[in-house]
Write a protein that holds these residues in place. Structure first.
Motif, PDB file in Angstrom:
ATOM      1  N   ALA A 136      92.114   4.492 -31.976  1.00  0.00           N
ATOM      2  CA  ALA A 136      91.728   4.145 -30.524  1.00  0.00           C
ATOM      3  C   ALA A 136      90.475   4.752 -30.094  1.00  0.00           C
ATOM      4  O   ALA A 136      89.958   3.918 -29.449  1.00  0.00           O
ATOM      5  N   LYS A 137      90.137   5.812 -30.591  1.00  0.00           N
ATOM      6  CA  LYS A 137      88.984   6.485 -30.186  1.00  0.00           C
ATOM      7  C   LYS A 137      87.733   5.487 -30.543  1.00  0.00           C
ATOM      8  O   LYS A 137      86.812   5.544 -29.941  1.00  0.00           O
ATOM      9  N   THR A 144      95.734  -3.262 -34.693  1.00  0.00           N
ATOM     10  CA  THR A 144      96.728  -2.264 -33.999  1.00  0.00           C
ATOM     11  C   THR A 144      96.243  -0.826 -33.753  1.00  0.00           C
ATOM     12  O   THR A 144      95.682  -0.271 -34.756  1.00  0.00           O
ATOM     13  N   SER A 145      95.991  -0.386 -32.399  1.00  0.00           N
ATOM     14  CA  SER A 145      95.324   0.614 -32.263  1.00  0.00           C
ATOM     15  C   SER A 145      96.471   1.869 -32.551  1.00  0.00           C
ATOM     16  O   SER A 145      97.500   1.787 -31.963  1.00  0.00           O
ATOM     17  N   ILE A 146      95.876   3.003 -33.137  1.00  0.00           N
ATOM     18  CA  ILE A 146      96.579   4.174 -33.446  1.00  0.00           C
ATOM     19  C   ILE A 146      95.818   5.493 -32.802  1.00  0.00           C
ATOM     20  O   ILE A 146      94.788   5.452 -33.161  1.00  0.00           O
ATOM     21  N   LYS A 147      96.390   6.194 -32.026  1.00  0.00           N
ATOM     22  CA  LYS A 147      96.014   7.278 -31.551  1.00  0.00           C
ATOM     23  C   LYS A 147      95.733   8.113 -32.440  1.00  0.00           C
ATOM     24  O   LYS A 147      94.386   8.912 -32.325  1.00  0.00           O
ATOM     25  N   ALA A 194      97.387  11.323 -38.832  1.00  0.00           N
ATOM     26  CA  ALA A 194      98.758  11.643 -38.774  1.00  0.00           C
ATOM     27  C   ALA A 194      99.707  10.380 -39.301  1.00  0.00           C
ATOM     28  O   ALA A 194     100.786  10.622 -39.766  1.00  0.00           O
ATOM     29  N   PHE A 195      99.227   9.265 -38.646  1.00  0.00           N
ATOM     30  CA  PHE A 195     100.285   8.203 -39.062  1.00  0.00           C
ATOM     31  C   PHE A 195     100.132   7.922 -40.505  1.00  0.00           C
ATOM     32  O   PHE A 195     101.035   7.435 -40.858  1.00  0.00           O
ATOM     33  N   LEU A 196      98.865   7.879 -41.117  1.00  0.00           N
ATOM     34  CA  LEU A 196      98.944   7.669 -42.534  1.00  0.00           C
ATOM     35  C   LEU A 196      99.961   8.920 -43.326  1.00  0.00           C
ATOM     36  O   LEU A 196     100.649   8.416 -44.067  1.00  0.00           O
TER      37      LEU A 196
END
Length: 282
Positions: A120-121, A145-148, A152-154
Motif C-alpha cells: 500500500a505504501k 491488490t493493495s496489501i498494508k 507479513a502477508f507473504l
C-alpha cells in the motif's frame, strides 16, 4: 537457415511489441495473427506480466491458447488458467528481500499464483514516476491488490512469488537515485537474478528463470522443435527468448543494444511491426 513458412510457433511480447504506445493492438496486427493461426501457426504470449495482466478477451478473439508469464516463472494454458510450469521465489526469501526494498522510494509489484499485488505504501511512488506512460500507470493502479503489510502477508500465506517488479521515481535531474540502491540489495541474494523489462525498471525471479526457459518447456509440452519457433520483443527481458528461439526478431522501438543482438528487426510497435514480421517470415 530459416525460410518463410518454416515456423510452427511464434512467441510475442506484449508491452512495446504487440501493444502500441497506447497499450492497444492494431487491426493490422490482429488480422495478420488470425491469418497465420488459420494456416496452422501456434501463437504464444511471452510477457513479464502475470496471468491476471493478460489480455484474455483479445487472446480468445485471436485464438491464442498459451502464455509464458512473469518472465518465464509461470507458463499457463488459457483461458483455463491451468499452470503448466512454475518456479517461485520462496515466501521466506521474498519477504526478506521485500523488507529491504521497502526502505527505498520505489513502487513494487509482486506476482503470486498469477495474481498481482502491491504494498500500500508504494502507491504514491507510482504516481510520481514520469517515465511510465499513463496507460501503464492506469493498468498498475487498477489491477493490483493493495496489501498494508506485504512481508507479513507473504509469510502468513506461505506464498511463493513468481516475480517482483520495481519501478523508480525520477530525481530532479531525471536520474533514478534508488535504482542503484535496489541493485545493491538484490546483489546480496544470489538466489535471484534481475534485469530490465523497460522504462528503467528492474524485474527479478529465481536465478535461472527466463522467457527462453519457458519457451523450451512449452515446446516440449506441445512437441514443437524449438528450431521452428520465432520470438519477437523489445526489451532486455526478451533477449533470452530471442536467443533460444529459432529466430529472434527485435522491434524498431527496441534499444539499440537489443536490436544489435537480434537476427532480424521489424517495424516499431506503432507501425504494426508484428504484422510486418508475420508477412516476412510466415
Amino acid at each position: 537457415m530459416h525460410t518463410q513458412n518454416s515456423f510452427r510457433l511464434v512467441a510475442l511480447d506484449l508491452d512495446g511489441t504487440l501493444f502500441n504506445s497506447q497499450s492497444q493492438v492494431s487491426n493490422e496486427n490482429k488480422s495478420a495473427i488470425k491469418d497465420a493461426i488459420d494456416k496452422g501457426t501456434t501463437f504464444v504470449i511471452s510477457t513479464g506480466r502475470p496471468y491476471s495482466g493478460l489480455p484474455l478477451e483479445l487472446m480468445e478473439e485471436l485464438g491464442i491458447r498459451y502464455a509464458i508469464t512473469t518472465n518465464g516463472a509461470a507458463v499457463y494454458k488459457v483461458p483455463e488458467k491451468e499452470c503448466l510450469f512454475e518456479t517461485c521465489i520462496p515466501a521466506s526469501l521474498a519477504s526478506d528481500i521485500l523488507e529491504e526494498l521497502l526502505q527505498l522510494n520505489i513502487h513494487i509489484n509482486l506476482f503470486l499464483h498469477g495474481d498481482a499485488y502491491a504494498p500500500a505504501k508504494c502507491r504514491q511512488a507510482l504516481l510520481k514516476i514520469r517515465s511510465l506512460p499513463d496507460s501503464i500507470k492506469e493498468y498498475m493502479l487498477t489491477t493490483r491488490t493493495s496489501i498494508k503489510d506485504m512481508p507479513a502477508f507473504l509469510r502468513e500465506q506461505e506464498a511463493g512469488v513468481q516475480k517482483m517488479t520495481l519501478n523508480f521515481p525520477e530525481g530532479e535531474d531525471n536520474s533514478f537515485p534508488d535504482r542503484g540502491k535496489a541493485m545493491e540489495i538484490l546483489d546480496k541474494y544470489p538466489q535471484v537474478s534481475y534485469l530490465c523489462g523497460g522504462y528503467h525498471n528492474l524485474e527479478f525471479t529465481m536465478t535461472g528463470i527466463s522467457k527462453g526457459k519457458g519457451l523450451a518447456l512449452l515446446c516440449q509440452y506441445l512437441d514443437i522443435p524449438i528450431d521452428h519457433t520465432l520470438a519477437c520483443g523489445d526489451s532486455e527481458n526478451d533477449l533470452d527468448i530471442m536467443k533460444t528461439a529459432g529466430l529472434g526478431v527485435a522491434m524498431a522501438n527496441a534499444p539499440r543494444e537489443i536490436q544489435a543482438l537480434a537476427d532480424d528487426i521489424t517495424l516499431s510497435n506503432d507501425e504494426h511491426g508484428v504484422a510486418a514480421m508475420i508477412r516476412k517470415w510466415l
